[in-house]
Design a protein around this motif. Structure first.
Motif, PDB file in Angstrom:
ATOM      1  N   SER A  99       6.709   8.977  -1.390  1.00  0.00           N
ATOM      2  CA  SER A  99       5.622   8.038  -1.124  1.00  0.00           C
ATOM      3  C   SER A  99       6.115   6.907  -0.230  1.00  0.00           C
ATOM      4  O   SER A  99       7.168   6.328  -0.473  1.00  0.00           O
ATOM      5  CB  SER A  99       5.095   7.441  -2.434  1.00  0.00           C
ATOM      6  N   LYS A 100       5.322   6.609   0.774  1.00  0.00           N
ATOM      7  CA  LYS A 100       5.642   5.512   1.690  1.00  0.00           C
ATOM      8  C   LYS A 100       4.995   4.248   1.143  1.00  0.00           C
ATOM      9  O   LYS A 100       3.781   4.184   0.964  1.00  0.00           O
ATOM     10  CB  LYS A 100       5.088   5.831   3.081  1.00  0.00           C
ATOM     11  N   VAL A 101       5.819   3.245   0.863  1.00  0.00           N
ATOM     12  CA  VAL A 101       5.324   1.957   0.397  1.00  0.00           C
ATOM     13  C   VAL A 101       5.415   0.980   1.559  1.00  0.00           C
ATOM     14  O   VAL A 101       6.503   0.689   2.043  1.00  0.00           O
ATOM     15  CB  VAL A 101       6.134   1.436  -0.815  1.00  0.00           C
ATOM     16  N   LYS A 102       4.258   0.518   1.994  1.00  0.00           N
ATOM     17  CA  LYS A 102       4.197  -0.424   3.110  1.00  0.00           C
ATOM     18  C   LYS A 102       3.953  -1.813   2.526  1.00  0.00           C
ATOM     19  O   LYS A 102       2.875  -2.098   2.009  1.00  0.00           O
ATOM     20  CB  LYS A 102       3.074  -0.023   4.067  1.00  0.00           C
ATOM     21  N   LEU A 103       4.969  -2.673   2.588  1.00  0.00           N
ATOM     22  CA  LEU A 103       4.839  -4.041   2.092  1.00  0.00           C
ATOM     23  C   LEU A 103       3.911  -4.832   3.007  1.00  0.00           C
ATOM     24  O   LEU A 103       3.785  -4.521   4.191  1.00  0.00           O
ATOM     25  CB  LEU A 103       6.208  -4.705   1.992  1.00  0.00           C
ATOM     26  N   MET A 104       3.296  -5.865   2.466  1.00  0.00           N
ATOM     27  CA  MET A 104       2.212  -6.566   3.152  1.00  0.00           C
ATOM     28  C   MET A 104       2.573  -7.002   4.581  1.00  0.00           C
ATOM     29  O   MET A 104       2.003  -6.514   5.530  1.00  0.00           O
ATOM     30  CB  MET A 104       1.775  -7.786   2.340  1.00  0.00           C
ATOM     31  N   THR A 124      12.847   2.383  -3.502  1.00  0.00           N
ATOM     32  CA  THR A 124      13.759   3.509  -3.669  1.00  0.00           C
ATOM     33  C   THR A 124      13.111   4.635  -4.474  1.00  0.00           C
ATOM     34  O   THR A 124      13.135   5.797  -4.069  1.00  0.00           O
ATOM     35  CB  THR A 124      15.057   3.038  -4.365  1.00  0.00           C
ATOM     36  N   VAL A 125      12.527   4.288  -5.609  1.00  0.00           N
ATOM     37  CA  VAL A 125      11.904   5.301  -6.468  1.00  0.00           C
ATOM     38  C   VAL A 125      10.732   5.966  -5.758  1.00  0.00           C
ATOM     39  O   VAL A 125      10.604   7.200  -5.762  1.00  0.00           O
ATOM     40  CB  VAL A 125      11.459   4.676  -7.812  1.00  0.00           C
ATOM     41  N   GLN A 126       9.870   5.167  -5.132  1.00  0.00           N
ATOM     42  CA  GLN A 126       8.721   5.739  -4.438  1.00  0.00           C
ATOM     43  C   GLN A 126       9.140   6.571  -3.226  1.00  0.00           C
ATOM     44  O   GLN A 126       8.554   7.610  -2.952  1.00  0.00           O
ATOM     45  CB  GLN A 126       7.748   4.624  -4.014  1.00  0.00           C
ATOM     46  N   GLY A 127      10.163   6.120  -2.516  1.00  0.00           N
ATOM     47  CA  GLY A 127      10.678   6.901  -1.390  1.00  0.00           C
ATOM     48  C   GLY A 127      11.264   8.223  -1.842  1.00  0.00           C
ATOM     49  O   GLY A 127      11.094   9.256  -1.188  1.00  0.00           O
ATOM     50  N   LYS A 146       9.561   9.877  11.237  1.00  0.00           N
ATOM     51  CA  LYS A 146       8.938   8.547  11.261  1.00  0.00           C
ATOM     52  C   LYS A 146       9.052   7.829   9.913  1.00  0.00           C
ATOM     53  O   LYS A 146       9.176   6.615   9.872  1.00  0.00           O
ATOM     54  CB  LYS A 146       7.474   8.668  11.672  1.00  0.00           C
ATOM     55  N   PHE A 147       9.001   8.589   8.816  1.00  0.00           N
ATOM     56  CA  PHE A 147       9.116   7.989   7.485  1.00  0.00           C
ATOM     57  C   PHE A 147      10.499   7.392   7.274  1.00  0.00           C
ATOM     58  O   PHE A 147      10.639   6.276   6.772  1.00  0.00           O
ATOM     59  CB  PHE A 147       8.800   9.044   6.417  1.00  0.00           C
ATOM     60  N   VAL A 148      11.530   8.095   7.697  1.00  0.00           N
ATOM     61  CA  VAL A 148      12.899   7.595   7.564  1.00  0.00           C
ATOM     62  C   VAL A 148      13.093   6.373   8.467  1.00  0.00           C
ATOM     63  O   VAL A 148      13.665   5.369   8.041  1.00  0.00           O
ATOM     64  CB  VAL A 148      13.940   8.693   7.875  1.00  0.00           C
ATOM     65  N   ARG A 149      12.604   6.434   9.693  1.00  0.00           N
ATOM     66  CA  ARG A 149      12.732   5.298  10.613  1.00  0.00           C
ATOM     67  C   ARG A 149      11.992   4.064  10.078  1.00  0.00           C
ATOM     68  O   ARG A 149      12.497   2.957  10.120  1.00  0.00           O
ATOM     69  CB  ARG A 149      12.216   5.659  12.006  1.00  0.00           C
ATOM     70  N   PHE A 150      10.786   4.287   9.553  1.00  0.00           N
ATOM     71  CA  PHE A 150      10.021   3.183   8.964  1.00  0.00           C
ATOM     72  C   PHE A 150      10.771   2.582   7.778  1.00  0.00           C
ATOM     73  O   PHE A 150      10.892   1.355   7.668  1.00  0.00           O
ATOM     74  CB  PHE A 150       8.636   3.671   8.519  1.00  0.00           C
ATOM     75  N   SER A 151      11.266   3.428   6.892  1.00  0.00           N
ATOM     76  CA  SER A 151      11.979   2.950   5.703  1.00  0.00           C
ATOM     77  C   SER A 151      13.238   2.189   6.086  1.00  0.00           C
ATOM     78  O   SER A 151      13.561   1.156   5.487  1.00  0.00           O
ATOM     79  CB  SER A 151      12.329   4.124   4.787  1.00  0.00           C
ATOM     80  N   ALA A 152      13.952   2.685   7.079  1.00  0.00           N
ATOM     81  CA  ALA A 152      15.170   2.016   7.539  1.00  0.00           C
ATOM     82  C   ALA A 152      14.837   0.640   8.111  1.00  0.00           C
ATOM     83  O   ALA A 152      15.511  -0.356   7.805  1.00  0.00           O
ATOM     84  CB  ALA A 152      15.883   2.871   8.585  1.00  0.00           C
ATOM     85  N   MET A 153      13.781   0.542   8.903  1.00  0.00           N
ATOM     86  CA  MET A 153      13.394  -0.746   9.493  1.00  0.00           C
ATOM     87  C   MET A 153      12.881  -1.703   8.419  1.00  0.00           C
ATOM     88  O   MET A 153      13.198  -2.895   8.426  1.00  0.00           O
ATOM     89  CB  MET A 153      12.339  -0.542  10.582  1.00  0.00           C
ATOM     90  N   GLU A 194       0.860  -1.180   0.000  1.00  0.00           N
ATOM     91  CA  GLU A 194       0.000   0.000   0.000  1.00  0.00           C
ATOM     92  C   GLU A 194       0.901   1.237   0.000  1.00  0.00           C
ATOM     93  O   GLU A 194       1.942   1.263   0.651  1.00  0.00           O
ATOM     94  CB  GLU A 194      -0.965  -0.058   1.186  1.00  0.00           C
ATOM     95  N   THR A 195       0.489   2.234  -0.772  1.00  0.00           N
ATOM     96  CA  THR A 195       1.295   3.441  -0.931  1.00  0.00           C
ATOM     97  C   THR A 195       0.534   4.646  -0.404  1.00  0.00           C
ATOM     98  O   THR A 195      -0.650   4.807  -0.688  1.00  0.00           O
ATOM     99  CB  THR A 195       1.625   3.668  -2.423  1.00  0.00           C
ATOM    100  N   THR A 196       1.219   5.477   0.381  1.00  0.00           N
ATOM    101  CA  THR A 196       0.646   6.727   0.849  1.00  0.00           C
ATOM    102  C   THR A 196       1.663   7.844   0.664  1.00  0.00           C
ATOM    103  O   THR A 196       2.872   7.620   0.762  1.00  0.00           O
ATOM    104  CB  THR A 196       0.253   6.660   2.342  1.00  0.00           C
ATOM    105  N   ARG A 197       1.188   9.030   0.386  1.00  0.00           N
ATOM    106  CA  ARG A 197       2.042  10.193   0.206  1.00  0.00           C
ATOM    107  C   ARG A 197       2.472  10.710   1.577  1.00  0.00           C
ATOM    108  O   ARG A 197       1.663  10.789   2.504  1.00  0.00           O
ATOM    109  CB  ARG A 197       1.271  11.277  -0.554  1.00  0.00           C
ATOM    110  N   VAL A 198       3.741  11.062   1.707  1.00  0.00           N
ATOM    111  CA  VAL A 198       4.290  11.540   2.977  1.00  0.00           C
ATOM    112  C   VAL A 198       4.822  12.955   2.768  1.00  0.00           C
ATOM    113  O   VAL A 198       5.570  13.196   1.818  1.00  0.00           O
ATOM    114  CB  VAL A 198       5.436  10.614   3.456  1.00  0.00           C
ATOM    115  N   PRO A 199       4.448  13.907   3.635  1.00  0.00           N
ATOM    116  CA  PRO A 199       4.990  15.266   3.491  1.00  0.00           C
ATOM    117  C   PRO A 199       6.495  15.289   3.782  1.00  0.00           C
ATOM    118  O   PRO A 199       6.992  14.481   4.569  1.00  0.00           O
ATOM    119  CB  PRO A 199       4.218  16.084   4.526  1.00  0.00           C
ATOM    120  N   ASP A 200       7.172  16.205   3.123  1.00  0.00           N
ATOM    121  CA  ASP A 200       8.615  16.339   3.325  1.00  0.00           C
ATOM    122  C   ASP A 200       8.867  16.972   4.686  1.00  0.00           C
ATOM    123  O   ASP A 200       8.376  18.059   4.977  1.00  0.00           O
ATOM    124  CB  ASP A 200       9.208  17.197   2.207  1.00  0.00           C
TER     125      ASP A 200
END
Length: 132
Positions: free
Chosen positions: A112-117, A105-108, A45-52, A4-10
């Protein structure tokens, strides 16, 4: 749906790196980038989520890769066809992993935050700080 993809503010990062650069490096550098940005970024939170998510994805890929290499090596001594089968599976797993990393990478980079299942749910849970 697989993701699922959601837009994240900078937002600003406490580590001094631009948000989209931190997300890009988290995914491109695999578990090393995930570890670095998970521990140095405290507020975004977006960076922490992506890193995890990068950490979990890279660890999972490494486990599958090692399993296929070991089985391919052992079974390859018994039958050449089994060795080729496991080598082919390893290539397919690598291509799937590379495709996921490219997507993330491209979506980030686009913000855009891509949350894998399954991985995304774990990443959200494990990336929360104590004061969330």
């Amino acid at each position: 749906m697989f993701f699922e993809t959601t837009r994240v503010p900078d937002r600003k990062c406490s580590c001094g790196v631009e948000q989209r650069v931190a997300v890009l490096l988290s995914y491109l550098l695999g578990w090393i980038g995930g570890l670095i940005f998970f521990f140095i970024e405290k507020e975004n939170k977006f960076v922490r989520f992506s890193a995890m998510q990068s950490l979990i994805l890279s660890a999972g890929w490494t486990a599958v890769w090692l399993t296929l290499v070991i089985f391919g090596s052992v079974l390859g001594h018994l039958s050449l066809a089994l060795g080729y089968l496991f080598t082919g599976l390893n290539v397919l797993v690598f291509l799937a992993f590379a495709g996921l990393v490219a997507l993330l990478t491209v979506q980030g980079w686009k913000g855009s935050k891509v949350k894998l299942m399954v991985i995304g749910g774990l990443a959200e849970q494990w990336s929360r700080s104590a004061d969330d």
